[in-house]
Design an enzyme around this catalytic site. Structure first.
Site, short mmCIF file in Angstrom:
data_model
loop_
_atom_site.label_atom_id
_atom_site.label_comp_id
_atom_site.label_asym_id
_atom_site.label_seq_id
_atom_site.Cartn_x
_atom_site.Cartn_y
_atom_site.Cartn_z
N SER A 75 23.43 26.78 -21.43
CA SER A 75 24.34 26.79 -22.58
C SER A 75 25.33 27.95 -22.60
O SER A 75 26.19 28.00 -23.48
CB SER A 75 23.54 26.78 -23.88
OG SER A 75 23.01 25.49 -24.10
N LYS A 78 28.95 27.01 -22.83
CA LYS A 78 29.64 26.79 -24.10
C LYS A 78 30.64 27.91 -24.41
O LYS A 78 31.56 27.72 -25.20
CB LYS A 78 28.63 26.67 -25.24
CG LYS A 78 27.76 25.41 -25.19
CD LYS A 78 26.80 25.36 -26.37
CE LYS A 78 26.01 24.06 -26.41
NZ LYS A 78 24.97 23.99 -25.38
N SER A 319 23.72 26.23 -30.65
CA SER A 319 23.90 25.68 -29.30
C SER A 319 23.96 24.16 -29.32
O SER A 319 23.19 23.46 -28.65
CB SER A 319 22.77 26.16 -28.38
OG SER A 319 23.19 26.14 -27.03
#
Length: 485
Positions: A75, A78, A319
């Protein structure tokens, strides 16, 4: 030696260490030596780690270990997706969902087709679809003589990301992507429903089950009962919306679980038809899935999302994969008139290139980091963190990052229970990342001398529990926060 002197001694040392394999080492009383020791933790044995620390004001490298080794970021990807979105789409960008028609009003009748057109909003909820139906009813419409068309063509029909794992398919974080979707909660886990199971007090009785949003689009095979063992679970059969509930749940207990749906556009169709019926509006024509709205249609009602600078708060704090994928495809539509992940990745690369980053060192195939084909290094992530700090939208983006040790869910996010009682508490603003064999932590913090730092740490191929690797990450963050003591 303290951390503040890295500018004099660290540059030579890290340059030499890069030639020798990427691990800086100096006196055992220095912060670089502390980091060296932390990276020799047995939990990382056999794993690959990429770590870089830099001065946030000057960009000077203070420590590096395999800085250019590209690893799966989970993640942490991101960070790239959201920073690019703030640039490409803009902090005030809003997703829209529109109710359109190519027909004419004749009394309480609409003579043409009615189109529900989704432009990718991952935050829209059942109540918003009900509000769209109410807006139509407020205009006096009670009958649609044409078809009801559900237009999800703003994005492509690829529902899953490249190389997403099959065992993530039924999870909320692996939900299918559609331009016309619905979120069951204010966390905006689009493409999923919330399944609540309650075990009655009588042992052996079937558990009670409720689905939200309320829909008959999903079917239940409920074999779960009230009883000992705590073996209750839900499975959705591949290619279907048949939920299989099994096992036992302790009497009086309740379980809430998000489960992704197969074809979220179909779920929206089911819910919107409910909403129209609640308003007394009848559709005489067919339900048409995936039809494109023609030119010249009239907008009858519209729902708009919150601006992007607000949406990135739950996205980064929690997330959120669904929101990330929507942003990626929205960027593709914005820049290339193509609502695909590949076009979105090109848009992200364009942003990185404009910031002077080496795009040849990045591989991005989705927006969330769920694919293991994504590759990035700590060098690239710190380059991004430095570049973002110079953007006009930086404050909103920085504040959307999880804050270490802060129990408020929409402040601490995925770092809310980490690093409490340390020098990193309410200091570290960073993005976390987790997959099997993958852990990451990248962001900003301030050292004991008040100097702002950026750092990125990526770990791949560890075989110990992820919590052990995160303990090392925590120790790295504390060492950086305390440097200069």
């Amino acid at each position: 030696m303290y951390f503040g002197k890295w500018l004099r001694t660290g540059t030579l040392l890290v340059g030499l260490s890069f030639l020798l394999g990427g691990c800086a080492s100096v006196s055992q009383n220095s912060t670089p030596a502390t980091l060296d020791k932390l990276l020799s933790d047995p939990a990382l044995q056999g794993a690959t780690v990429s770590l870089m620390v830099r001065d946030a004001s000057t960009g000077t490298t203070l420590y590096q270990h395999n800085p250019r080794t590209r690893l799966v970021p989970a993640s942490n990807l991101k960070l790239l997706t959201t920073a690019a979105a703030m640039d490409v789409l803009g902090p005030h960008y809003r997703f829209a969902t529109q109710l359109l028609s190519n027909g004419m009003r004749q009394g309480d009748r609409l003579t043409g087709n009615l189109y529900l057109r989704g432009l990718g909003d991952p935050s829209i909820q059942f109540a918003d679809y009900q509000a769209l139906a109410a807006q139509l009813a407020s205009q006096g419409v009670r009958q649609v003589q044409g078809d009801l068309v559900f237009d999800d063509t703003w994005f492509d029909a690829e529902r899953l990301g490249v190389d997403w794992s099959h065992d993530d398919e039924t999870t909320y974080y692996g939900a299918q992507i559609s331009a016309l979707t619905v979120a069951p909660n204010t966390d905006f886990d689009a493409g999923s429903v919330l399944v609540t199971a309650k075990a009655p007090l009588r042992v052996g009785s079937p558990v009670g089950v409720e689905i939200y949003p309320p829909t008959d689009y999903l079917q239940l095979n409920n074999r779960a009962v009230s009883g000992p063992g705590n073996s209750y679970g839900i499975n959705r059969r591949h290619g279907t919306n048949l939920l299989q509930l099994s096992g036992a749940m302790a009497p009086g207990r309740q379980s809430q679980q998000l489960v992704s749906v197969w074809e979220p556009t179909q779920l929206v169709a089911n819910l919107f038809e409910q909403a129209l019926a609640q308003q007394g509006i009848k559709v005489l024509g067919r339900r048409v899935m995936g039809g494109a709205s023609p030119a010249g249609v009239t907008v009858l009602a519209e729902h708009q999302s919150a601006p992007l600078q607000e949406l990135i708060v739950p996205l980064l704090k929690l997330s959120n994969n669904a929101m990330s994928e929507a942003l990626l495809k929205a960027m593709g539509r914005q820049t290339a008139n193509s609502g695909t992940a590949s076009a979105g990745a090109v848009a992200v690369a364009g942003f990185l290139k404009r910031q002077g980053l080496d795009t040849s060192a990045v591989s991005q195939v989705d927006g969330s980091g769920l694919s293991r084909r994504n590759l990035v290094s700590s060098q690239t992530l710190t380059d991004l963190l430095l570049a973002a700090s110079k953007q006009p939208w930086f404050d909103a983006w920085y504040n959307a990052l999880p804050v270490a040790g802060n129990a408020d869910r929409m402040t601490g996010g995925s770092l809310g229970y980490r690093l409490r009682g340390t020098a990193a508490e309410n200091n570290l603003h960073a993005k976390t990342g987790s997959m099997a064999g993958v852990s990451s932590l990248s962001g900003y913090l301030t050292d004991a001398h008040g100097r702002k730092l950026v750092f990125a740490m990526l770990t791949n191929n560890h075989v110990v529990a992820g919590a052990q690797v995160k303990t090392v990450e925590n120790r790295v963050a504390v060492a950086l926060s305390r440097s200069g003591d």
